[in-house]
Scaffold this active site. Sequence first.
Site, PDB file in Angstrom:
ATOM      1  N   THR C  93       2.080  23.414 -19.558  1.00 21.72           N
ATOM      2  CA  THR C  93       2.448  22.379 -18.596  1.00 21.72           C
ATOM      3  C   THR C  93       1.517  22.510 -17.396  1.00 21.72           C
ATOM      4  O   THR C  93       1.806  23.211 -16.441  1.00 21.72           O
ATOM      5  CB  THR C  93       3.917  22.545 -18.170  1.00 21.72           C
ATOM      6  OG1 THR C  93       4.745  22.424 -19.335  1.00 21.72           O
ATOM      7  CG2 THR C  93       4.327  21.450 -17.189  1.00 21.72           C
ATOM      8  N   LYS C 169       4.843  14.833 -19.881  1.00 22.20           N
ATOM      9  CA  LYS C 169       5.580  16.108 -19.853  1.00 22.20           C
ATOM     10  C   LYS C 169       6.193  16.334 -18.469  1.00 22.20           C
ATOM     11  O   LYS C 169       7.361  16.740 -18.340  1.00 22.20           O
ATOM     12  CB  LYS C 169       4.624  17.254 -20.193  1.00 22.20           C
ATOM     13  CG  LYS C 169       5.136  18.653 -19.914  1.00 22.20           C
ATOM     14  CD  LYS C 169       6.347  19.049 -20.741  1.00 22.20           C
ATOM     15  CE  LYS C 169       6.752  20.497 -20.459  1.00 22.20           C
ATOM     16  NZ  LYS C 169       8.064  20.820 -21.032  1.00 22.20           N
ATOM     17  N   LYS C 238       7.344  24.476  -9.459  1.00 18.87           N
ATOM     18  CA  LYS C 238       5.950  24.197  -9.818  1.00 18.87           C
ATOM     19  C   LYS C 238       5.832  22.854 -10.535  1.00 18.87           C
ATOM     20  O   LYS C 238       4.984  22.027 -10.208  1.00 18.87           O
ATOM     21  CB  LYS C 238       5.416  25.309 -10.740  1.00 18.87           C
ATOM     22  CG  LYS C 238       3.961  25.124 -11.121  1.00 18.87           C
ATOM     23  CD  LYS C 238       3.629  25.735 -12.485  1.00 18.87           C
ATOM     24  CE  LYS C 238       4.157  24.866 -13.641  1.00 18.87           C
ATOM     25  NZ  LYS C 238       3.645  25.227 -14.965  1.00 18.87           N
TER      26      LYS C 238
END
Lengths: 291, 291, 291, 291
Positions: C93, C169, C238
């Site tokens: 990711t 994503k 994050k």
Amino acid sequence: MQVGFAGLGNMGFAMAANLVRAGHAVKAWNRSKEPVARLIALGGQAASSPAEAAQAEVLITMLADDASTRSILDEGGALAQLKPGAIHVCMATVSVAFAKEMTARHAEKGVGYIAAPVLGRVNVAEAGQLNILAAGDSGLIDRVQPLFDAMGQKTWRFGSQPERANAVKLAANFMLVSAIESMAEASAMVAGHGVAPADFLAMATSTAFAAPVYKIYGEAMVQERFEPAGFKLALGLKDIRLALEAAEAARAPMPFASTLKDNLLDGVAHGEGDLDLAALSRVAARRAGKG
Amino acid sequence: MQVGFAGLGNMGFAMAANLVRAGHAVKAWNRSKEPVARLIALGGQAASSPAEAAQAEVLITMLADDASTRSILDEGGALAQLKPGAIHVCMATVSVAFAKEMTARHAEKGVGYIAAPVLGRVNVAEAGQLNILAAGDSGLIDRVQPLFDAMGQKTWRFGSQPERANAVKLAANFMLVSAIESMAEASAMVAGHGVAPADFLAMATSTAFAAPVYKIYGEAMVQERFEPAGFKLALGLKDIRLALEAAEAARAPMPFASTLKDNLLDGVAHGEGDLDLAALSRVAARRAGKG
Amino acid sequence: MQVGFAGLGNMGFAMAANLVRAGHAVKAWNRSKEPVARLIALGGQAASSPAEAAQAEVLITMLADDASTRSILDEGGALAQLKPGAIHVCMATVSVAFAKEMTARHAEKGVGYIAAPVLGRVNVAEAGQLNILAAGDSGLIDRVQPLFDAMGQKTWRFGSQPERANAVKLAANFMLVSAIESMAEASAMVAGHGVAPADFLAMATSTAFAAPVYKIYGEAMVQERFEPAGFKLALGLKDIRLALEAAEAARAPMPFASTLKDNLLDGVAHGEGDLDLAALSRVAARRAGKG
Amino acid sequence: MQVGFAGLGNMGFAMAANLVRAGHAVKAWNRSKEPVARLIALGGQAASSPAEAAQAEVLITMLADDASTRSILDEGGALAQLKPGAIHVCMATVSVAFAKEMTARHAEKGVGYIAAPVLGRVNVAEAGQLNILAAGDSGLIDRVQPLFDAMGQKTWRFGSQPERANAVKLAANFMLVSAIESMAEASAMVAGHGVAPADFLAMATSTAFAAPVYKIYGEAMVQERFEPAGFKLALGLKDIRLALEAAEAARAPMPFASTLKDNLLDGVAHGEGDLDLAALSRVAARRAGKG
């Protein structure tokens, strides 16, 4: 003092001109040459590159952002040319992270690094009345204080770690954009009840909010005079982004700043990035269906 | 002029005292009797009930909120006692919806209704220097203008619909709380980078933000002097709730106000409702883990 | 197929193991050696460096973030070792900006770059049941499809520009964190009215919200079982940061994401970064004074 | 059982019809007479007024909101007609404050009050498959349980204080609107990177978010099929307002709910109040400049 100066935008030119008028030997570089010519007319000199400007006792940089400052330091060769004992005074509104990185990289070369962003618009800079927010080694700041005195009315010192001055500058700009947003939302609300924003803002900026920031941006809002921009909305977005990055590093939630980023983004998405920050009133009005 | 006055809190007492000093015949009612006694000492008279206070040419009410104003008008019998041709001047910070309802209910009885909330803290009220935000029939406002002149430095008129003055007052209070919140978030952020909020706020409130609202609340923040409260956090929550209701009626999103409500609620949930609004700095610091 | 695999964390190991089981020749590198040994036990091979892993037909990277991926590509020498015609499948990711940069840098060397982040927790990865979100040149994806089939139940293709898969994503993770936050706020509210969050969540996750994301995180919330973390709060922060960066690049305000960042930051500031994302319930409860 | 039923909107009619089909004697009142006629066709009876409907063992009300429920109880005379020992089951989505007030007012008259809002759209109500969220005296709920069994698949009990069921219902609706908003923001973001929202949502609602709420509203979003509305945006605004009021009473900040109110208000200000809640995608797209 021998001063190299990189970045003669509207602010930078006014600052460099005041250094020249105060008798300092200023060798300036700018991407476009026209402001350099104007500075020469005042008694300054031209540097053919950032690297040449860096061959001085003090290098002042006043670029738009991290990327352009980094560019003149690295690709432009300025950092490589700074001599041990020299001082780089970065007066631009750059990020806290950038200041930390630069402090370390300059220290490796024995070069001093001072962060000294400023408060004040172009007319204030022209009058030599800026407020200068300085941080870095106090002995180094003492050395460049005569330069600050030529550019500003007062220097506020925030300790020995340069990035602190950047945090302070970003916090102040955040407060500024917050004040503007509060006028924008308040105006949209009273307008919905039939009160002309001009009437509301005339009252508010003459009473509890009788400060320059409210008066200047409030008047621009009322007159819908968003060009030329005193402070571009897109640059406000940049500053709020940097404030949020500084907040994240400090683990301090800033919900107002988060809201500001969304609203500034809304403005940019509607082609208002080059308008003055006062155009936040358009964002608020548009959301209220008065777009 | 024959004036009935209901509500002698800190603000109301200062205002009523100035009416007495200006030579008006003031008959006052208050829930607790101590301030009434003080007003009598200045030359005022006591009303034994809101209804008795309402038997005058002009009734001024300065209660805490919608509910307490409604209470003296209905249960207290004031509305029933107001005579056709009389004027009710509601100077409290009440809701836009309440003002609309009261305008209609007074009109049915042939009684004039003026909304005239004020800007200024207690010391300003004592000095007769309030800014008065008035809306309602202009002929009626002309009639009570001598009273306003005794209480304030200036009357700002916002048209013939009373609720507009309330919208303006709520918008101004919203701007005030926004200014405080912006200092609170900015302080938490710079503190996370090692800058003392006192140093930051001393600079900010002396430069771009050199306005009373920033100075007063900024100083309280720095000294953590939250009691006695100049403006209680819980009352700030009430005003922001009313601003949001006015915004919803106007279909104007106010994301700053929404954030303020959440943060004020956080304060109240932590037992800070009786502290000064400056205690928003505690909410911001607590969220940053410095609680 | 000859596959290099860098990054044997919990997810990466499960994925690499499935490749081995499917008969592919997997040469794996990981910073710590223990998982490499476990993979060898299954029939895999060890690469002594990222560079060695990159000497394959296909390099798969499954690192924690941009920085660690960049590190193995640059300092680790993997990018330099990738041969023209080889394919790098980045399944981590990472940010949209990183994907764009990598697409260009790989193309310069004649190496294919595919973004293929995954949906699913460790147990799903172990079962070979991941959903794989792939973007990049369709011919290249066809070539690695057998690898995807060994790791996932389905591959979803989002076009030829790799960064699109990363945007997807991040958008999905944003929806996930939003769902958790909505349970946290709802629970704090009903708790304030005397309803046990467990009772509320048992109902909600059995009716309208009978989806795995609600059930899994709702159960962790109810049991206050935040360790070991299935998805660490700090990693959620994050991902939300990356989603906001992607939103800014797209000029799309995401006020929910902004709120999430502030709340996750609040959690990290209170030492909850290593707890499961379900600990957002703690942030909501703390703000309601039930900390 | 002898049941009075007030409020035959789409939901109310489906519920009353199921009571009739289960053999209960239902006497129904509705403002417009057409649905009453349809219910008579099924075997129900007409009440000429709310007061007449209230002359029963159990009165069920299923009105739009607080105001309309209050109206049939007070002006409509229903509360006055309820006999000691009777039970009023309020199944509408009303406010927590209203439930508290009504609990007290019914108790004064010796009438039981049960709050029993429902989860499920019209087709679910028609199928008798609602989830019923009930709170109030358990003996009273036991008595009306046969009625609930005729209307719903399951009754979830939340204790003896009726308002708790309303808090739960509002919390569930808040989670629903949050899920929709998360799809709207995510879609606007991926669209900005060139991914069709349809592709993104098809994936998301088939994998991690394979729950009815995501599927139903996601499909409406993709097809931009906002009429006829399954759940009107303006009603969503009402429910979020009530959730925020409940949150304020509980002193629980709900920043997601605050954001939702602003975005729903944006929609209403743009004339989208009668569209389905899925039209939150329009708000998000508009803010991103794709209006």
